[in-house]
Motif scaffolding. Structure first.
Motif, PDB file in Angstrom:
ATOM      1  N   ALA A 168       0.829  -1.219   0.000  1.00  8.38           N
ATOM      2  CA  ALA A 168       0.000   0.000   0.000  1.00  8.38           C
ATOM      3  C   ALA A 168       0.859   1.263   0.000  1.00  8.38           C
ATOM      4  N   MET A 169       1.929   1.248   0.780  1.00  9.71           N
ATOM      5  CA  MET A 169       2.807   2.418   0.830  1.00  9.71           C
ATOM      6  C   MET A 169       3.622   2.566  -0.450  1.00  9.71           C
ATOM      7  N   ARG A 170       3.937   1.456  -1.101  1.00 11.49           N
ATOM      8  CA  ARG A 170       4.683   1.540  -2.362  1.00 11.49           C
ATOM      9  C   ARG A 170       3.836   2.212  -3.440  1.00 11.49           C
ATOM     10  N   GLU A 171       2.521   2.019  -3.383  1.00 11.66           N
ATOM     11  CA  GLU A 171       1.638   2.631  -4.373  1.00 11.66           C
ATOM     12  C   GLU A 171       1.606   4.151  -4.255  1.00 11.66           C
ATOM     13  N   ILE A 172       1.790   4.668  -3.036  1.00 10.20           N
ATOM     14  CA  ILE A 172       1.699   6.119  -2.833  1.00 10.20           C
ATOM     15  C   ILE A 172       3.053   6.729  -2.495  1.00 10.20           C
ATOM     16  N   GLU A 173       4.137   5.975  -2.745  1.00 11.59           N
ATOM     17  CA  GLU A 173       5.472   6.473  -2.392  1.00 11.59           C
ATOM     18  C   GLU A 173       5.799   7.783  -3.100  1.00 11.59           C
ATOM     19  N   GLU A 174       5.580   7.840  -4.408  1.00 12.27           N
ATOM     20  CA  GLU A 174       5.935   9.038  -5.170  1.00 12.27           C
ATOM     21  C   GLU A 174       5.142  10.247  -4.685  1.00 12.27           C
ATOM     22  N   LYS A 175       3.856  10.050  -4.412  1.00 16.07           N
ATOM     23  CA  LYS A 175       3.017  11.137  -3.912  1.00 16.07           C
ATOM     24  C   LYS A 175       3.483  11.611  -2.540  1.00 16.07           C
ATOM     25  N   ALA A 176       3.906  10.662  -1.707  1.00 11.97           N
ATOM     26  CA  ALA A 176       4.377  11.023  -0.364  1.00 11.97           C
ATOM     27  C   ALA A 176       5.710  11.762  -0.423  1.00 11.97           C
ATOM     28  N   ARG A 177       6.618  11.320  -1.297  1.00 12.71           N
ATOM     29  CA  ARG A 177       7.901  12.010  -1.427  1.00 12.71           C
ATOM     30  C   ARG A 177       7.729  13.458  -1.856  1.00 12.71           C
ATOM     31  N   ALA A 178       6.749  13.710  -2.698  1.00 14.50           N
ATOM     32  CA  ALA A 178       6.530  15.067  -3.203  1.00 14.50           C
ATOM     33  C   ALA A 178       6.081  16.033  -2.112  1.00 14.50           C
ATOM     34  N   CYS A 179       5.655  15.511  -0.964  1.00 11.33           N
ATOM     35  CA  CYS A 179       5.214  16.374   0.134  1.00 11.33           C
ATOM     36  C   CYS A 179       6.384  16.973   0.901  1.00 11.33           C
ATOM     37  N   TYR A 180       7.593  16.432   0.704  1.00 14.23           N
ATOM     38  CA  TYR A 180       8.755  16.862   1.477  1.00 14.23           C
ATOM     39  C   TYR A 180       9.718  17.666   0.619  1.00 14.23           C
ATOM     40  N   GLU A 181      10.470  18.519   1.297  1.00 12.41           N
ATOM     41  CA  GLU A 181      11.573  19.218   0.659  1.00 12.41           C
ATOM     42  C   GLU A 181      12.760  18.271   0.599  1.00 12.41           C
ATOM     43  N   GLY A 182      13.126  17.859  -0.605  1.00  6.40           N
ATOM     44  CA  GLY A 182      14.234  16.929  -0.745  1.00  6.40           C
ATOM     45  C   GLY A 182      15.504  17.640  -1.116  1.00  6.40           C
ATOM     46  N   PRO A 183      16.564  16.866  -1.317  1.00  5.20           N
ATOM     47  CA  PRO A 183      16.627  15.415  -1.078  1.00  5.20           C
ATOM     48  C   PRO A 183      16.922  15.107   0.391  1.00  5.20           C
ATOM     49  N   PHE A 184      16.540  13.883   0.806  1.00  2.78           N
ATOM     50  CA  PHE A 184      16.799  13.506   2.186  1.00  2.78           C
ATOM     51  C   PHE A 184      17.490  12.157   2.299  1.00  2.78           C
ATOM     52  N   GLY A 185      17.957  11.588   1.193  1.00  7.54           N
ATOM     53  CA  GLY A 185      18.888  10.465   1.239  1.00  7.54           C
ATOM     54  C   GLY A 185      18.332   9.134   1.666  1.00  7.54           C
ATOM     55  N   LEU A 186      17.038   8.871   1.465  1.00  5.52           N
ATOM     56  CA  LEU A 186      16.468   7.564   1.786  1.00  5.52           C
ATOM     57  C   LEU A 186      16.138   6.834   0.492  1.00  5.52           C
ATOM     58  N   SER A 187      16.537   5.574   0.392  1.00  5.38           N
ATOM     59  CA  SER A 187      16.188   4.765  -0.769  1.00  5.38           C
ATOM     60  C   SER A 187      14.695   4.455  -0.760  1.00  5.38           C
ATOM     61  N   SER A 188      14.226   3.825  -1.833  1.00  4.00           N
ATOM     62  CA  SER A 188      12.808   3.503  -1.935  1.00  4.00           C
ATOM     63  C   SER A 188      12.361   2.576  -0.807  1.00  4.00           C
ATOM     64  N   ASN A 189      13.119   1.529  -0.551  1.00  6.29           N
ATOM     65  CA  ASN A 189      12.757   0.592   0.514  1.00  6.29           C
ATOM     66  C   ASN A 189      12.805   1.253   1.890  1.00  6.29           C
ATOM     67  N   GLU A 190      13.827   2.074   2.109  1.00  4.41           N
ATOM     68  CA  GLU A 190      13.950   2.760   3.402  1.00  4.41           C
ATOM     69  C   GLU A 190      12.802   3.736   3.610  1.00  4.41           C
ATOM     70  N   PHE A 191      12.410   4.431   2.568  1.00  2.00           N
ATOM     71  CA  PHE A 191      11.318   5.393   2.690  1.00  2.00           C
ATOM     72  C   PHE A 191       9.996   4.686   2.975  1.00  2.00           C
ATOM     73  N   ILE A 192       9.745   3.576   2.283  1.00  2.00           N
ATOM     74  CA  ILE A 192       8.507   2.822   2.510  1.00  2.00           C
ATOM     75  C   ILE A 192       8.482   2.245   3.924  1.00  2.00           C
ATOM     76  N   GLU A 193       9.608   1.707   4.375  1.00  2.00           N
ATOM     77  CA  GLU A 193       9.685   1.189   5.748  1.00  2.00           C
ATOM     78  C   GLU A 193       9.402   2.285   6.761  1.00  2.00           C
ATOM     79  N   MET A 194       9.945   3.470   6.510  1.00  2.00           N
ATOM     80  CA  MET A 194       9.711   4.600   7.414  1.00  2.00           C
ATOM     81  C   MET A 194       8.237   4.971   7.461  1.00  2.00           C
ATOM     82  N   LEU A 195       7.533   4.986   6.306  1.00  2.00           N
ATOM     83  CA  LEU A 195       6.107   5.318   6.278  1.00  2.00           C
ATOM     84  C   LEU A 195       5.290   4.311   7.084  1.00  2.00           C
TER      85      LEU A 195
END
Length: 533
Positions: A168-195
């Protein structure tokens, strides 16, 4: 003598080598430049550049038929190529950053440095991190094991697999990343785990505040999931601007837990209940509203107050402060960004005079009985201000609300307007003391001086347009009353002669004595000029 002779010979030999080296350099300068040096798309190499480069190149033995020294030119060309490639990469990154669709989704900001200078501790979490900005900080890692406990408890309670949440989080990963001021150095798996980890942790806290943590399966003496002293620190961290999760992430995770769709608005109401102890008013959530939340979690129909498209928990909290009744009075210029938008003038940050000066001008203060702490009115010389509760979390709360309004272009500046208005009213501890006497300010800080210092420092470095405030019209009315001299004279008379019962009695006795004296003088003069016949 022999030593001197060898010394002279060595000197002549070194001098000869220097002369030969100089002649060879002069010979190189007269040689034509190779045609492959000035390639298309590269800057032209000047004579001075050639001189510098030739001096550093390796010299090869001369050919018998050439009689010239061949100079290698490959190293400078490679340096120029790397430089041009670097510039091209920077321009491509600038084009990507200039994409307006990216800025349109941005809602969770890093606090600007000019605001951090005021008090960075109030902007950075001290107990728990949420989101990517402070993820993995050493001082906050101890809370990670409790986050994993929350995920484990949810999976046991719902009999679900963690893969459902990851997908479920992988489906909305791109939308969630766009909410933050990047870059913040988290890979795709790390970002999904964090969510997943942070989102489940937040929802457990929200639900525990309504249903009770013991009902969710936590021990009564749990170090985190219990209403203990540490909960206040967690609440304060979760309301910070840099420590937010997008609300649609929490909505999706809650839908997975409850197994039902169309629960939009439920997380927002849970957040309001959870952050209720931070409210700057003394009006807690009503029993009716709390009952609605409990029934909704029991999978009954849920009718949220309104779905305003909240962005994150800080935005939810801010809207709840302003949504308890109709929005504040219209500003003089309601739209923040129009063709006539101008830069705020830091020389004009004063909305109103301080309490002491207003009292001297005859303006009186009294508490306005309402739960809308921003709803200030001015009627017949009375400035009516609702009660404001100040505790040790108020500073961090107000600073983050101000930072959000300063950063988010689609946000109004109503909270900032109120705080600057109160900052104008409070200049010293005497002002705080009088407002406390009137029932307007209630605080649990050390002294009135701390409250005065709090307000005087809240709006340092804040850019604010006094004409773009819902309190502008009220301030104009108060200042007009302040500038009328008769009001000041009447106030001075009342303060000097009618400030206590004995002063009133003395004044009345003096007036009666004066009237009697004048009467006696009148009759004496009248009898002198017109004696009785």
């Amino acid at each position: 003598m022999v030593a001197v002779f060898y010394k002279d010979m060595l000197s002549w030999y070194l001098l000869t080598l220097k002369i030969r080296e100089k002649l060879e350099i002069e010979n190189q300068r007269t040689e034509p430049v190779n045609q492959d040096q000035n390639l298309p798309g590269l800057p032209e190499i000047t004579r001075s550049d050639q001189d510098k480069n030739n001096h550093n190149h390796e010299q090869t033995p001369s050919e018998p038929d050439a009689g010239k020294i061949e100079v290698t030119k490959e190293s400078p060309r490679e340096t120029q190529d790397d430089w041009v490639i670097s510039i091209t990469d920077k321009l491509e990154q600038a084009n990507r950053d200039d994409d307006m669709t990216i800025w349109g989704k941005l809602c969770i900001y890093r606090v600007p440095y000019y605001l951090q200078e005021n008090d960075n501790k109030s902007y950075f979490p001290q107990t728990v991190s949420l989101g990517p900005y402070h993820h993995g900080k050493k001082r906050l890692r101890s809370m990670d094991r409790h986050k994993w406990r929350a995920v484990s408890r949810i999976l046991k309670r719902t009999n679900q697999n963690i893969q459902i949440y990851i997908d479920a989080m992988r489906e909305i990963e791109e939308k969630a990343r766009a909410c933050y001021e990047g870059p913040f150095g988290l890979s795709s798996n790390e970002f999904i785990e964090m969510l997943v980890l942070d989102g489940c942790f937040v929802l457990e806290l929200f639900r525990g505040a309504v249903e009770g943590f013991t009902e969710l399966g936590y021990a009564r003496n749990d170090p985190v999931f219990a209403m203990r002293g540490s909960m206040h620190s967690i609440q304060r961290d979760m309301i910070m601007l840099e420590n937010q999760l997008p609300l649609f992430v929490l909505n999706r995770l809650l839908e997975l837990q409850l197994g039902t769709r169309n629960q939009t608005g439920l997380v927002a109401q849970l957040a309001i209940r959870f952050f209720d102890p931070l409210m700057p008013t003394d009006e807690p959530l009503t029993k009716t509203n709390k009952s609605k939340l409990e029934n909704s979690l029991a999978r009954e129909a849920f009718d949220p107050f309104t779905d305003m498209g909240e962005l994150h928990c800080l935005d939810v909290f801010r809207r709840s402060l302003l949504r308890s009744s109709p929005t504040p009075e219209s500003r003089l210029s309601r739209k923040r960004w129009t063709r006539n938008t101008r830069v705020a003038d830091k020389r004009r940050q004063q909305l109103i005079h301080c309490v002491t000066e207003l009292r001297e001008a005859g303006i009186k203060f009294r508490r306005r009985k309402t739960d809308r702490f921003w709803d200030i009115q001015f009627k017949n010389g009375y400035l009516e201000i609702p009660r404001l509760l100040i505790h040790d979390g108020t500073k961090s709360l107000f600073l983050n609300l101000i930072a959000f309004e300063q950063c988010h272009v689609d946000s109004s500046n109503d909270i900032t307007s109120y705080i600057i208005f109160m900052d104008n009213l409070i200049d010293s501890h005497e002002d705080v003391s009088y407002l406390h006497y009137c029932g307007i300010i209630e605080h649990w800080l050390g002294s009135d001086s701390e409250v005065a210092n709090l307000f005087n420092r809240l709006c340092e470095e804040v850019v604010f347009d006094t004409e773009d405030s819902y309190l502008s019209r009220l301030s104009i009315e108060v200042n007009r009353y302040y500038n009328q001299k008769w009001n000041a004279w009447r106030a001075a008379l009342k303060h000097k002669y009618f400030n206590n019962p004995w002063a009133i009695v003395s004044f009345c006795a003096a007036v009666i004595l004066l009237v009697l004296t004048l009467s006696q003088s009148f009759y004496a003069a009248y009898a002198y000029y017109k004696p009785p016949s």
